[in-house]
Design an enzyme around this catalytic site. Structure first.
Site, short mmCIF file in Angstrom:
data_model
loop_
_atom_site.label_atom_id
_atom_site.label_comp_id
_atom_site.label_asym_id
_atom_site.label_seq_id
_atom_site.Cartn_x
_atom_site.Cartn_y
_atom_site.Cartn_z
N SER A 1 -6.67 -9.26 6.69
CA SER A 1 -6.13 -9.80 7.98
C SER A 1 -5.32 -11.19 8.14
CB SER A 1 -7.05 -9.72 9.13
OG SER A 1 -7.53 -8.41 9.06
N LYS B 1 0.81 -1.16 -0.12
CA LYS B 1 -0.17 0.01 0.05
C LYS B 1 0.95 1.09 0.02
CE LYS B 1 -3.52 -2.62 2.14
NZ LYS B 1 -4.76 -2.84 2.84
N GLY C 1 -7.33 -5.11 7.19
CA GLY C 1 -6.76 -4.15 8.36
C GLY C 1 -7.58 -4.09 9.37
N GLU D 1 -11.27 -10.52 -1.26
CA GLU D 1 -10.80 -9.60 0.00
C GLU D 1 -12.11 -8.91 0.60
OE1 GLU D 1 -6.51 -8.42 0.19
OE2 GLU D 1 -7.56 -6.83 -1.29
P1 PGA Z 1 -4.41 -6.53 5.43
O1 PGA Z 1 -4.57 -5.91 4.01
O2 PGA Z 1 -3.62 -8.12 5.28
O3 PGA Z 1 -3.66 -5.62 6.00
O4 PGA Z 1 -5.77 -7.07 5.98
C1 PGA Z 1 -5.14 -6.89 2.93
C2 PGA Z 1 -5.38 -6.05 1.65
O5 PGA Z 1 -5.74 -4.70 1.61
O6 PGA Z 1 -4.56 -6.63 0.51
#
Ligand code: PGA
Length: 249
Positions: free
Chosen positions: A204, A12, A165, A159
């Site tokens: 997550s 990100k 997150g 997702e």
């Molecule tokens: P996360 O994000 O593993 O921090 O939950 C996953 C993503 O947005 O690809």
């Protein structure tokens, strides 16, 4: 099963030059086991691509070049050494208003640049609570992926938005149901090729839950956000994929 597990890291909007040291340990692990991919911010793609790990972009414009200030094309990412591009991440669908049609056009651009498109789909918490999760995701797949997708040029990342997150994940049964439905949808849309398209789980995913989630049928790897920023966490997830893979051998 002919699908090789893929563990993809989505940094990100995180990562300065100093973060590239994390790639050294990943490069060693990348020589065997599951496919590993790191998608750093665009500023790091070209230098990251020299570190021995497959590198991807986090988005791209549908056009090859032109008057689109601030945008990056698929051809530019490929020229910088990228092998894949994440498209239609829920943060971009929300923040930049990317539609399924936008994702579809960008997927074509990624294929044209001879890279792999990682097309993200997933429902909101309200949609899941309303019982619409399967319908929403199938609709996204139907419209976001162009008709000639193959296992070599396309990956789907499921997702659920409410799991990104947050530390929360769907139950094993819910992930299994969704991935089974996505597989059926891909076979319906793309015939035999649909059986070869990898379906990643994201949201997550971390060392503590990776073994359980990656062992679910039709989960062909993971798209990892927060836990991809530290090589140790990312590699723990990659090792879980490796263990699952060897159990299936
Ligand atoms: P996360 O994000 O593993 O921090 O939950 C996953 C993503 O947005 O690809």
């Amino acid at each position: 099963m002919s699908r090789t597990m893929l563990i993809a890291g989505n940094w990100k909007m995180n990562g300065l030059q100093a973060a590239l040291t994390e790639l050294e340990a990943i490069a060693v692990a990348a020589r065997e086991g599951p496919d590993l991919l790191i998608c750093p911010p665009a500023t790091l793609v070209s230098v990251a691509a020299t570190k021995g790990v497959a590198i991807g972009g986090q988005t791209c414009h549908a056009a090859v070049s032109g008057a689109h200030t601030g945008e990056v094309s698929a051809e530019m990412l490929a020229d910088a050494g990228a092998k894949a591009v994440i498209l239609g991440h829920s943060e971009r669908r929300a923040d930049q208003g990317e539609s399924d049609a936008d994702v579809n056009a960008r997927t074509l651009a990624v294929w044209k640049a001879e890279m792999i498109a990682i097309v993200c789909v997933g429902e909101s918490e309200a949609q899941r609570d309303a019982g619409d999760a399967l319908g929403v995701v199938m609709e996204q797949i139907r419209h976001s992926i162009p008709s000639s997708a193959t296992g070599a040029d396309t990956v789907v990342a499921y997702e659920p938005i409410w799991a990104i997150g947050t530390g929360r994940t769907p139950s094993v049964e819910d992930i299994a149901d969704m991935h089974e439905a996505i597989r059926a949808q891909l076979v319906d849309q793309f015939g035999a090729e649909g059986a070869d398209i990898r379906i990643l789980y994201g949201g997550s995913l971390k060392p503590e839950n990776a073994a359980e989630i990656l062992a679910i049928e039709n989960v062909d790897g993971g798209l990892v956000g927060g836990a991809s920023l530290k090589a140790a966490d990312f590699l723990a997830i990659a090792n879980a994929a490796h263990d699952v893979g060897s159990q299936l051998d």
